[in-house]
Structure formats: structure tokens, C-alpha cells
Design an enzyme around this catalytic site. Sequence first.
Site, PDB file in Angstrom:
ATOM      1  N   GLY A 140       0.826  -1.193   0.000  1.00 35.56           N
ATOM      2  CA  GLY A 140       0.000   0.000   0.000  1.00 35.56           C
ATOM      3  C   GLY A 140       0.861   1.242   0.000  1.00 35.56           C
ATOM      4  CE  LYS A 141      -1.834   5.809  -2.997  1.00 41.10           C
ATOM      5  NZ  LYS A 141      -2.757   6.917  -3.321  1.00 41.10           N
ATOM      6  CB  VAL A 142       4.892   4.697   3.123  1.00 41.44           C
ATOM      7  CG1 VAL A 142       5.547   5.163   4.416  1.00 41.44           C
ATOM      8  CG2 VAL A 142       5.071   3.192   2.954  1.00 41.44           C
ATOM      9  CG  ASP A 158      11.497  -9.136   0.787  1.00 46.70           C
ATOM     10  OD1 ASP A 158      12.126  -9.372  -0.264  1.00 46.70           O
ATOM     11  OD2 ASP A 158      10.490  -8.412   0.821  1.00 46.70           O
TER      12      ASP A 158
END
Length: 923
Positions: A603-605, A715
Site C-alpha cells: 500500500g502507501k506510506v 526479503d
Amino acid sequence: MYQSTAWTYGIFLTSWLCWSSLLTGAQNSITHPEEVKALKEIKRSLIDPNNNLRNWNRGDPCTSNWTGIVCSNGTSNDGYRHVLKLQLMKLKLLGNLSSKLGRLSNLTILLLSGNQLTGPLPKELGYLPNLNILQIDENNISGPIPVSFANLNKTGHFHLNNNSISGQIPPELYKLPSLVHLLLDSNNLSGYLPPELSKMPQLQILQLDNNNFNGTTIPASYGDMSQLLKLSLRNCNLQGEMPDMSRVPKLLYLDLSSNKLNGPIPPDRLSENITTIGLSNNHLTGEIPINFSGLPRLQRLLIANNSLSGSIPSSIWQNRTLNKMENLTVELQNNELSNITGSTDLPPNVTVWLQGNPLCSNANLVQFCGSKSEGESKSQSPTNNTLLCSCPPSYEDSPISDGCACAAPLLVGYRLKSPGFSDFLPYRFEFEDSLTSGLELVRHQLYIDSFEWEEGPRLKMYLKLFPVDNHFNHSEVQRLVTLFESWKIPAQPPIFGPYELLNLILLDVYKDAIPTPQRSSLSKGALAGIVLGAIAGAVTLSTVVFLLILRRHVRKTSAISRKRRASKASMKIDGVKSFTYGELATATNNFNSSTVTGQGGYGKVYKGILVDGSVVAIKRAQEGSLQGEKEFLTEIELLSRLHHRNLVSLVGYCDEECEQMLVYEFMSNGTLRDNLSAKAKHPLNFAMRLRIALGSAKGILYLHTDANPPIFHRDIKASNILLDSKYTAKVADFGLSRLAPVADVEGTVPTYVSTVVRGTPGYLDPEYFLTHKLTDKSDVYSLGVVFLELLTGMQPISHGKNIVREVNVAYQSSMIFSIIDGRMGSYPFESVVKFFTLALKCCQEETDARPSMAEVVRELESICSRMPEADAITADHMFTNVAKVVTPPPSSSSSSRVKYPYVSSDVSGSNLVSEVMPVIKPR
């Protein structure tokens, strides 16, 4: 709410039952059920970020217009249609190739080019008995080529170039009786070149550039390939003597440049048809053979950067008569050539480059010894398309008319994937004749709007097909579109190699020419009867089924609600605050777009300011994000108990209905990836990069050794390393992390965790990918890739090129300074070499060959301690000093200058590593 839901379920179920009846009644026109099932499995294995596969959910692919599916025109003996072609090119698809592809037994064409597919090639592809074209190039495919591919008896085109395929080329491929084009360039192939490939009876093009064959030799048997037109082995880490290719009668194109070939050039004469000879950047010795003279179609003779000596026979160019469309370029720079025999007058359209040879001390040869121009344009337009008429929009002056005539062309993007020439203009008319003949047009109906050489080399062009009158009729448009999209254009001359359709644009006047396929071949009366018959049963059955579904849904919702409440209760942890949605909305001005600082699959930060004035980063999940409930909880649980200056700190979270947000300390300098990009406002110098590497390594070392229990991150990548206001590196994003194994009942601690492969292509440990065994060395590999990014500025995977292979090739060729990031400024030679060496050790394919994270930290600390002004690196205020370029003392006797020489990154070709270092550009 429930009434609305009931209506939705009822309509859905009724529609499904009606459609099921349709399928039952139309049994003789649908695809084989096993193939329908396989196609749905194939779709589930892919990730489609742009909804390109939206039609793959409806009914029968042969009657429902499944985009990219082409089926048999009629019914087969078993009463079914079968999938013949699967064409999903340039759709930005992600995910792996499903083994279910092997169930499409009638498949003739498989085109998956230009996507972002990952994972291995399924061995089941090798059991497709009718496959003619296998084209999965320009993806991120990894792993080996399955030996089963040797069963593809009907395959003529084998295009897997520009991926990350590794391992040995299976020698068994020689069994392929129909193979014409084998394109495997720009991968990670290793091992040896199989001499058995010379046994392929039809092979015309063998293109293996940009691989690493471990210093193997070129098999002498490649000089016996009777049908071979093109052999391209550029930059493959090959050594030994150059093979004798004089016995290859049809050879058009030979490129063996940028290897380690030694010895003399074979003296026997090459094919008279040859257009290109590339032998530059090797260790060839001896004289230039006279057999390079009198080659009537030669366009490029490239033998620069070798150790050739003696005389240059001017008969190479003097015996050629070139027309205005032809050019000859001879590059012999940086050899030991002493003179030219014969005339030094150059005919028109001939260019000879000789700088860097002893003969250039002769003042009479200045015309040969100037600096080579780098300003040649790659994009060309063969003619001027001057409009003589005032045509309406989308119409153009027709080239087939003597006067003023407006016509609407078909617009075609077209690419020759491996042509047998270096200069297109001499072959332009032959190309136009062959293509228009195959399309059953006259030559004047084809106009080449422009063409451009791309890396490979491949020739991209934009074509316009003009009608005889002002526009094509619908049947003619359908015929031409079918020829292009179905690969049915009759074979062009072999010199043009394989082609591919890039795009085909229909102007508004042609939009109605391509009809939308009908769902079913049934008559309207039969269709109405089936539908009415189905409705009666559907209404009753849908009610019953809906009640069952609703009951199950209520139970499931209640269970999930209890689980979420339990999860929230377990997350009441000291030091981690539970925020309300309102608090975070206030902190971000109701999530205003001006506060967005980044965006990813999750999503967005947002940048937020809490009530107490502290600045935070708020990661807000979007609906359908790649990170789910499990990853959300994992990150909260892990970060709540991890405390280290090189790990990002979790401030809190929000887990209200329909909202998942994580609140971190704010990192004002963003991600490492952003700081390495060409758009970075303040490029990082070497000292800053080294400090970032050390900080990242320390953070991961804490995870591996001091966390209780230890953690494998899984990751590590440049976008998961954040930089604060002082450029201190902090490792972030623990959503995929796994706890390290714990001791069993006997006290033995396993060295790995068996788990599903997760991570980011380009950073993924190859051994973890193959075995599913996650270890601490998996993080070491990923961090090694980050180190290579710090040194080169490259992306891990770009256009099918893998950073590990690219750096390995440059390192083994003593040319690492040609790939160093030019924005890094000056740097100490010894420190850079040690850093490169460490990075490549981390990226070893075998787990045991990699250092531990503790060893990585120790080596980085050692490099830092030997750096000039080492105290500035270790001090907290170092970030204010690292931008300065450290200049060595002016005295040549200075010990520090000898011990720590600084090298400008602008000097890409120097003799710091070997006596001769040809200048190359990063690929």
C-alpha cells in the site's frame, strides 16, 4: 445488508446454472474440459496487476473471447475444440509458469514475452508434442533448462533470451530435428558449450551472448554446421583458440568478441556471404589474415583491443565497390599493428579506425588515427514522408499514388530478433519485397516509417501498410491482422532471422473490422429453450444453496471476528501503541496525497505528525494488497521485541475494521534504492555507501545472533534498507521473516527452515529457491546483491540482465572499474576491490561458499579501518563529511597515496588492474 447479499448470491447462482446448461447443450463446441481446467490453473499461477486476464473467468475459452487464447476452428474427433495458441505478451504479468501448461497437448504456439514472470521452466513444457514456437524471452525466469525440452520434436523457434536461466545447456537438445533458431542470450548459463549442438540438422541461428561458460573453449565441431547462418557468442567468458569457420558455407554473422580467445585468427577464407565479423576484446595474436579481403557483403570487421601485429592488408577495403546504400567499417584499435600494405586512400563509404597502434606515429596516417565518434544515431528514417495532400485526421498521403491521394494505413510495430547483418539499408528493398510478397501486397503498399537498432542487436521498426484505395475493406483488415497475429506470414529470407509482432494499431476507420467472437454456436431458438429450461430449476435450487452459503458465511465471519479479537488482545505489548484510525487520519491530514512518501505492493506510506509532535511513517494496507493478516501480525510480533540502532523501530499499529496500518519511526532520507537511482538529488559517495553496507550488515547480524530466538529476514533488498537524517542504515519490512530453527529433543539445531519460497526476484538465494531450505546464508546472498548495487548503481535485474552475473564477468575480466557507479565520485582503489570481493563471496551460488554475517561485518569493519579518514566513517557526525572528495597528498612519495590510491570514477578504462583494460560501458 443481508437482503442485498442474498440478491447477489441468487443472481450469481442463477446465472451460473443457466450458463452450465448452455455448456451442457453445446458440448460439441467447447474446449476439452481438461484444457479448461488447466487454463484456470495457469491463470491462478500468474499475478495480473493490470487485470489483463479479466476474461479468463468466463465459460469456454474458445467461445468466450479469452484474451490471448486461440482455439481450433472446427471440432476434433472427440467432439471438442482444443487450445492451439497461448499469446500473453507484454502484459506485465507476474508469478510462475504452471506445470499445467503441459496439459495443453495441442498447443502449437506459446508466447509469453515481455512480462515479469519468475520461477523455473516447468519440465512439463517438454512434453508438448505439437509445439512449434516457444517464446518466453524478456522475463525473470530462473533455474535450469529442463532436459525434457529435448522431446520438442516440432519446435522450430526456441527463444528464452533475456532471463536469469542458469546451469548447463542440456547436450540432449541436439535431438531437436526441427530447431531453426536457438536464442539463449543474456542469461546466467554456465558450464561448457555442448559440442553436440553442432548435430542439429536445421539450426540456422545460435545466439548465446552474455552468459558465463566458465572459461570453456568453443567446440571445433561448430565449424561443421552446414545450415548455420549466425553464431553469436559475445561476452561468454570463453577461452582457447578461435575455431575455423571456413567450412560453414552459409555463414552471415560471426561475433566472438569480449571473450579471452587467444592464438592466431584461422587463415582460411570465410563464406562470401558474411556481413559481420566481431572479434574485438580478446587476446588474439599474429597477423591479420588476407582472407578478410574480397568479401563482397562485409559490413563490419571488428578486431579492436587484441594483440595483433604486422601489416594491415588494404585489400580489405580497396577491393570493394560500395553503392550509396552500403558502408564498411573496420575497427582495429589498440593492437600492435605497424603499417598498411597497399594504398592508404579510402573509397567512399569506408571507415577505418586504427588509434592505439604503433603505426599511428606516422603523420601520414592521421585520417585513420583520430578519435572515434560516439554520436552516431541509432534511430533512422529511410525516406521523407512529405505530405502532399491536406488529409483528414489519421489519413496520410498514399505512397502508391502519383498524385494527391489520402489513405488510412494499418500501423505495425515489428522486430527482427536476430538478423544476419549489421546495416539494414542494403537489405531494405529485399525486406520490403519479401514481407509484401508474404502479405500478398505490392511493395509500394509498405512504408518503413522508422527503424532502430536495440541491444542484442535486434532491429525494431515501425511499418505502415497502405490500401490501394482510401482504406482497406473489413475482410482485408481481418486477413492482414490474422497473418501478423497468427504467425502465418510465409517465411522471409533467412538473413532476416526470426521476427515478432510488437503491436498492431487499428485506426478508427478499422475498429469495426474485427468482430467480437460469439459465446456459442447455438441458434437463438435453442439458446432460448435451454435458458428457460434452466431458470425453473435454478430459482428453487439457488434459494436452497443461498441459505446454506449464508449460514456458512455467518459462521465463518463469527470465527474470523473471534480470531481478530484474540490477535488484538495478544498484541498489547509494552512499547507498541495501538492507534485508532482517527488518530492516524489526523496525523496525515486525513491521508492527504501530499503526505505520501512511498508506495509498494502493500500500500502507501504516509508521513504523519502525532499529537505529541513526533514524526512517523505510516504504512497503510490497501484493499487486495500483497501483504495479508499473517504478514501484518508477523511484523508487529517481531519488531516489538527487536531493538537495534540498525533496525527500524515500530511505534505502533492500527487494526480497526477494514484498516491495517503500521507506524514506524520516520526515516527522512528514504530507501537506499531511491538514493542509488539516477534521480537522487544527493548522490552517495563511496564512504557513505560503505557505512550503509556496514550498518545493514550489523542489523542483520543482530537478527541472526542476538535476537531470541534468531530470525531469518527473507526479503533483504535495497528498498527495505531505510536511511535516517544522518544516513544511518536501518533494515525494515519483516512481514516475510521466519524464526530460525530451534533445537530438537536431542539438542540438535537444524541449519535451515523448510518453507515456501518467498522474496524478491534478483535478491533471491538460488539454493533456497531450488531446495526451499531457508538459512542465514540466504540473507547473506541478498545482502551481497545490495552490496553490488551500492558499487554499481545497477538494478538487480534489468532487461533480463542479472547484476551478479554482470559483475562476475567484469571482475573476472579485470574490468570492474568500467561498471562502478559514476555518481560515486572518487574512491580508494584497494577498498573498492576488497568490497567487490566481499560482495561476490556473498553471492556465491553454493551456501557453504558464502561467509557468515559475522564474517561480513568483520570484513567491512576491516575495510573501513583502512580507509582514509576512517575516524570520519565511524563517527556519528560522519554524514556531514562524507560528501567531501578526499584528495591524496600532492607528494608522489606519500605513503598514504601509495597505500590508498584514489581513483576517479570517470576513468573507466585504465591500467590499474591489468596492463590493458579496454573501455566498456555497463550493460
